[in-house]
Design an enzyme around this catalytic site. Structure first.
Site, short mmCIF file in Angstrom:
data_model
loop_
_atom_site.label_atom_id
_atom_site.label_comp_id
_atom_site.label_asym_id
_atom_site.label_seq_id
_atom_site.Cartn_x
_atom_site.Cartn_y
_atom_site.Cartn_z
CG HIS A 1 1.75 -0.15 4.53
ND1 HIS A 1 1.37 -1.06 5.47
CD2 HIS A 1 0.66 0.61 4.27
CE1 HIS A 1 0.09 -0.86 5.79
NE2 HIS A 1 -0.37 0.15 5.07
CG HIS B 1 -4.00 6.92 3.06
ND1 HIS B 1 -4.15 6.70 4.42
CD2 HIS B 1 -3.61 5.72 2.56
CE1 HIS B 1 -3.86 5.46 4.72
NE2 HIS B 1 -3.52 4.83 3.59
CG ASP C 1 -2.03 -0.91 1.24
OD1 ASP C 1 -2.00 -1.87 0.47
OD2 ASP C 1 -2.99 -0.67 2.00
CG ASP C 2 0.10 3.76 2.32
OD1 ASP C 2 -1.09 3.62 1.91
OD2 ASP C 2 0.39 3.76 3.52
CE1 TYR D 1 -5.28 5.30 8.55
CE2 TYR D 1 -6.87 6.33 7.07
CZ TYR D 1 -5.68 6.38 7.78
OH TYR D 1 -4.91 7.52 7.72
CG HIS E 1 -4.31 2.84 -0.88
ND1 HIS E 1 -5.23 2.05 -0.23
CD2 HIS E 1 -3.41 3.21 0.07
CE1 HIS E 1 -4.90 1.96 1.05
NE2 HIS E 1 -3.81 2.66 1.26
#
Ligand SMILES: *[C@@H]1O[C@H](CO)[C@@H](O)[C@H](O)[C@H]1NC(C)=O
Ligand SMILES: *[C@@H]1O[C@H](CO)[C@@H](O)[C@H](O)[C@H]1NC(C)=O
Ligand SMILES: *[C@@H]1O[C@H](CO)[C@@H](O)[C@H](O)[C@H]1NC(C)=O
Ligand SMILES: *[C@@H]1O[C@H](CO)[C@@H](O)[C@H](O)[C@H]1NC(C)=O
Ligand SMILES: *[C@@H]1O[C@H](CO)[C@@H](O)[C@H](O)[C@H]1NC(C)=O
Length: 359
Positions: free
Chosen positions: A298, A195, A141-142, A232, A191
């Site tokens: 991540h 965020h 992720d991210d 989340y 994503h």
């Protein structure tokens, strides 16, 4: 005034171009190893010229008044979005003023008890496990993170592909890094734009969070994702309906490495290592090994990426396969554009880890 603004923009673009001589192409960007140079902002005209067609980066997205395509699409899909499900929490995650029947969880709000089978019958279940046992659905992720070269080099050296859950704001800030995912044969899912907690947004704003993310990914990499992961894990049937209307399959997880939390509280390396260990143990023995697993990990910072590198040999030894989610699902057409392909699970595990684009 307008003229002055244009001149100002030109000067900024010129300076950025001069300052960013090393940031010309995906290939040259992928070769940078100096950590300071990696994260030096640069101007990349093919996407940079369109930044004003997007909301400000890292701000909660709103649908721009002059975005005729986005407005038209929202007008088309909004009648199908449930209006009886209210926004929950606050975008920053605080839970003030939320009245919710947690007992019955009527909206399949993941955050309550990890519900992944929507109550709204027309929605497909989220993907939170994968069918093949002893198999890991691999992803991060991210990103795209400006410092991810060492990590992507590592994956390339292992001929390992993964699913990258990209934040729209990062994609606009680091377009050449985003392009590397495609060049390296990874799969890209969305994503969100900024965020935040998705269930907190009004429906139109939640739409904007997803719409501008897939638009940024398309602008920068040429592909339109068909999967997304809620930050989340904060998703309910209203948000699922918006994602589904945009053609996005919701990808969750059952295991959390908690790599993201290290350094933020008392979570440390030992805790993250224990989570990796539990993941391996559960997938290889006991009552939970009938399906393959997805673990939340991540490309957020050096620690999370270094943990991934550290654990890779052990994951590889424990499982029969480590594959991107799309491969685990035999999703051979991962994007809206039909000329891009992923291998089937069978092809991937037989060694064909990418499939060339067709014309
Ligand atoms: C939308 O408006 C912004 C200013 O708010 C402008 O910079 C941008 O070019 C406009 N986009 C389109 C597609 O007209
Ligand atoms: C992993 O297995 C343990 C029991 O050994 C169990 O308590 C835990 O819930 C399992 N985790 C998942 C995500 O299934
Ligand atoms: C990841 O990217 C952010 C900027 O988007 C940067 O501040 C951060 O330092 C990067 N991670 C690492 C490990 O440097
Ligand atoms: C983490 O940082 C160290 C020291 O700078 C570097 O050698 C290593 O390659 C980095 N790891 C990753 C995965 O980026
Ligand atoms: C993917 O295809 C293989 C055959 O190539 C099959 O065994 C497997 O069940 C399929 N998986 C899914 C999720 O459809």
């Amino acid at each position: 005034m307008l003229f002055k603004l244009r001149v100002f923009k030109l000067v900024v673009m010129f300076l950025a171009t001069v300052l960013a001589q090393n940031h010309g192409s995906e290939q040259s960007e992928a070769k940078i190893s100096d950590p300071n140079l990696e994260c030096t902002p640069y101007y990349y005209a093919p996407s940079g010229q369109y930044v004003y067609d997007f909301p400000p980066v890292w701000q909660p997205a709103t649908l721009l008044a002059n975005d005729t395509k986005g407005q038209a699409l929202w007008a088309e899909i909004s009648p199908s979005i449930p209006t009886n499900i209210q926004p929950k929490r606050q975008p920053d995650g605080s839970t003030t003023n939320v009245a919710y029947d947690s007992e019955n969880d009527p909206d399949c709000w993941w955050t309550i008890r990890q519900c992944t089978t929507p109550k709204l019958a027309r929605l497909s279940p989220d993907v939170s496990s994968i069918p093949e046992p002893k198999t890991m659905g691999y992803g991060f992720d991210d990103g795209p993170n400006c410092t991810h070269n060492a990590f992507y080099d590592f994956l390339a050296s292992q001929k390992q592909k993964a699913t990258m859950y990209y934040i729209g704001s990062n994609v606009l800030n680091w377009p050449l890094e985003a392009q590397r995912a495609i060049a390296d044969g990874h799969e890209i899912c969305a994503h969100t734009w900024s965020h935040h907690y998705m269930t907190a947004f009004r429906s139109q704003d939640a739409f904007a969070e997803l719409w501008y993310t897939i638009k940024a990914i398309k602008l920068v990499t040429g592909v339109t994702p068909t999967c997304w992961r809620p930050p989340y894990g904060d998703v309910d049937d209203r948000i699922r309906a918006i994602a589904a209307a945009l053609g996005l399959q919701t990808i969750m997880w059952k295991y959390d490495s908690f790599d993201w939390r290290a350094g933020q509280d008392s979570t440390g390396t030992t805790d993250v290592d224990n989570n990796y260990k539990m993941f391996i143990r559960n997938l290889t023995s006991g009552a939970f090994n009938t399906v393959g697993g997805i673990m939340l990990t991540h490309e957020l910072n050096n620690f999370t990426m270094q943990e991934a590198v550290k654990w890779y040999p052990q994951l590889k030894a424990a499982f029969s396969a480590i594959v991107p989610i799309g491969v685990a699902l035999n999703k051979t057409q991962p994007y809206k554009e039909p000329n891009h392909h992923l291998p089937t699970f069978e092809q991937y595990t037989a060694g064909q880890v990418t499939v060339p684009d067709t014309a």
